[in-house]
Scaffold this active site. Structure first.
Site, PDB file in Angstrom:
ATOM      1  N   ASP A 187      35.388  57.121 -35.376  1.00 13.55           N
ATOM      2  CA  ASP A 187      36.443  56.175 -34.989  1.00 13.55           C
ATOM      3  C   ASP A 187      35.838  55.084 -34.097  1.00 13.55           C
ATOM      4  O   ASP A 187      34.791  55.281 -33.477  1.00 13.55           O
ATOM      5  CB  ASP A 187      37.611  56.889 -34.285  1.00 13.55           C
ATOM      6  CG  ASP A 187      37.208  57.603 -33.009  1.00 13.55           C
ATOM      7  OD1 ASP A 187      36.084  58.136 -32.956  1.00 13.55           O
ATOM      8  OD2 ASP A 187      38.005  57.639 -32.055  1.00 13.55           O
ATOM      9  N   GLU A 196      37.546  60.132 -30.687  1.00 11.11           N
ATOM     10  CA  GLU A 196      36.779  60.088 -29.440  1.00 11.11           C
ATOM     11  C   GLU A 196      37.246  58.927 -28.589  1.00 11.11           C
ATOM     12  O   GLU A 196      37.393  59.033 -27.379  1.00 11.11           O
ATOM     13  CB  GLU A 196      35.278  59.956 -29.729  1.00 11.11           C
ATOM     14  CG  GLU A 196      34.379  60.331 -28.550  1.00 11.11           C
ATOM     15  CD  GLU A 196      34.138  59.177 -27.576  1.00 11.11           C
ATOM     16  OE1 GLU A 196      33.696  59.440 -26.451  1.00 11.11           O
ATOM     17  OE2 GLU A 196      34.392  58.015 -27.949  1.00 11.11           O
TER      18      GLU A 196
HETATM   19 ZN    ZN Z   1      31.169  56.177 -28.563  1.00 11.80          ZN
END
Ligand code: ZN
Length: 393
Positions: free
Chosen positions: A84, A149
């Site tokens: 992501d 994340e």
């Molecule tokens: Zn990163």
């Protein structure tokens, strides 16, 4: 993007081609947009067993994750990272389409080029080259890739690790591909990270007319004295591998629109980035000691986004440092600076260090990496795999 084992439209040994394919998936948190499918298409033909793990929790968007493992024996060496990316922001700030993966003057541009699709492409290419040149390793190579994340990180690495534990999967060592190098490849390996705790203080009094203070109890002088007390002295002087812990006041809120009313309460929020001489428990005690000295009624709530941790210099840090030095000619510094990363979850399972590309353009417009860095990072990861499997082989 299909998830079957169809041959990918790129050579998995070529980190630039893999990185371009990944950047062309606009996987802004929490969207996957086909990014994990690109990895599966590269890894399955190499023999990796791929597990797509979709996690969701009430109030959060569902997130796709991937655990791919080649081999069944130990040691299981793991590359970890996230597909992501943060939003590109306004298109007009960029010189090129942030999801086009264009190459100009020896640089690959696009959102995620350094944070961290470039490093994931280097994971894939280093693994593919290892297989091509040395055959299957005596042991296992795994990739733990999350799509969560940059967001809340609730349905990502933490849950994948829980799934691995349930399945009896063991990780023996892990490299996370975050962009750890401040200026040039080979600058810095992160061997730990500071912890992060946010605390919310509310100080209570009694509302009243400013002209009749004896009938009220103004909480604001106490709030001011409490905040002065916790910012008057440092938390510590730093430790062997950590800079001093740091406390920052992030907001003070009363929200009182009236000039003639003593407010009933005042609030403040603070964030502490702390080293290995503290835990959330010792920090809360430190805060309470100072608040109690001021006195009065108050409430203290907190939220911990990560404990501090350290992978002490040893075989894994040495292996990565040697690999980086062999390729770049420079010995990386061991550091624990910067924000948190998913290494904070992995550290409970195996030794973990972080090493990736140069972070200068991460989260910025025109994010880019040099093709040379991408190639050399692939060589470094390849040397790490060599170190893991040749030494035991
Ligand atoms: Zn990163």
């Amino acid at each position: 993007m299909t998830t079957d084992a169809a041959a990918p439209a790129f050579d998995p040994c070529d980190p630039v081609a893999v990185a371009q394919a990944l950047i062309r998936c606009p996987s802004v948190t929490p969207e996957d947009s086909g990014a994990l499918g690109v990895l599966e298409a590269a890894l399955k033909p190499l023999g990796f067993a791929c597990h797509r793990l979709r996690f969701e929790q009430e109030g959060t968007a569902p997130v796709e994750n991937l655990y791919a493992r080649l081999g069944t024996e130990g040691p299981n060496f793991c590359f970890a990272g996230h597909t992501d990316v943060v939003p590109p922001g306004e298109r007009k700030g960029w010189s090129i389409d942030p999801f086009s993966g264009e190459i100009h003057n020896g640089r690959l541009y696009g959102r995620g080029a350094v944070d961290m699709k470039g490093a994931i492409a280097a994971f894939v290419a280093a693994s593919a080259r290892r297989l091509r040149d040395h055959g299957a390793p005596k042991g296992s190579i795994s990739l733990l890739i999350t799509g969560d994340e940059e967001g809340v990180a609730i349905n990502g690495t933490k849950k994948v690790l829980g799934w691995l534990k349930e399945k009896g999967e063991k990780l023996d060592a892990c490299v996370v591909g975050e962009p750890t190098n401040p200026k040039a490849l080979g600058d810095m390996i992160k061997i730990g990270r500071r912890g992060s705790m946010t605390a919310f203080l509310t100080v209570f009094g009694a509302q009243g007319h400013v002209a009749y203070p004896h009938l009220a109890d103004n909480p604001l002088p106490r709030l001011a004295r409490m905040l002065a007390a916790i910012t008057a002295e440092p938390l510590d002087g730093g430790t062997a591998h950590f800079q001093p812990s740091n406390l920052e006041l992030t907001t003070i809120d009363v929200g009182n629109p009236a000039h003639n009313v003593i407010p009933a309460q005042g609030k403040a929020t603070l964030n502490i980035r702390f080293n290995d001489s503290h835990t959330p428990g010792t920090l809360l005690a430190w805060l309470r000691e100072r608040f109690d000295a001021v006195g009065g009624a108050y409430e203290l709530e907190h939220f911990v986004s990560g404990d501090s941790f350290l992978t002490p210099p040893g075989p894994l840090t040495e292996l990565v440092a040697e690999a980086a030095q062999a390729v770049t000619g420079r010995r990386p510094e061991y550091s624990t600076t910067g924000g948190t990363s998913d290494a904070r979850f992995i550290k409970d399972f195996c030794p973990v260090v972080e090493f990736g590309l140069v972070g200068q353009t991460m989260h910025k417009v025109d994010e880019n990496t040099t093709l040379d860095d991408l190639t050399r990072l692939t060589d470094i990861y390849g040397a790490v795999l060599g170190g893991v499997f040749d030494r035991i082989g």
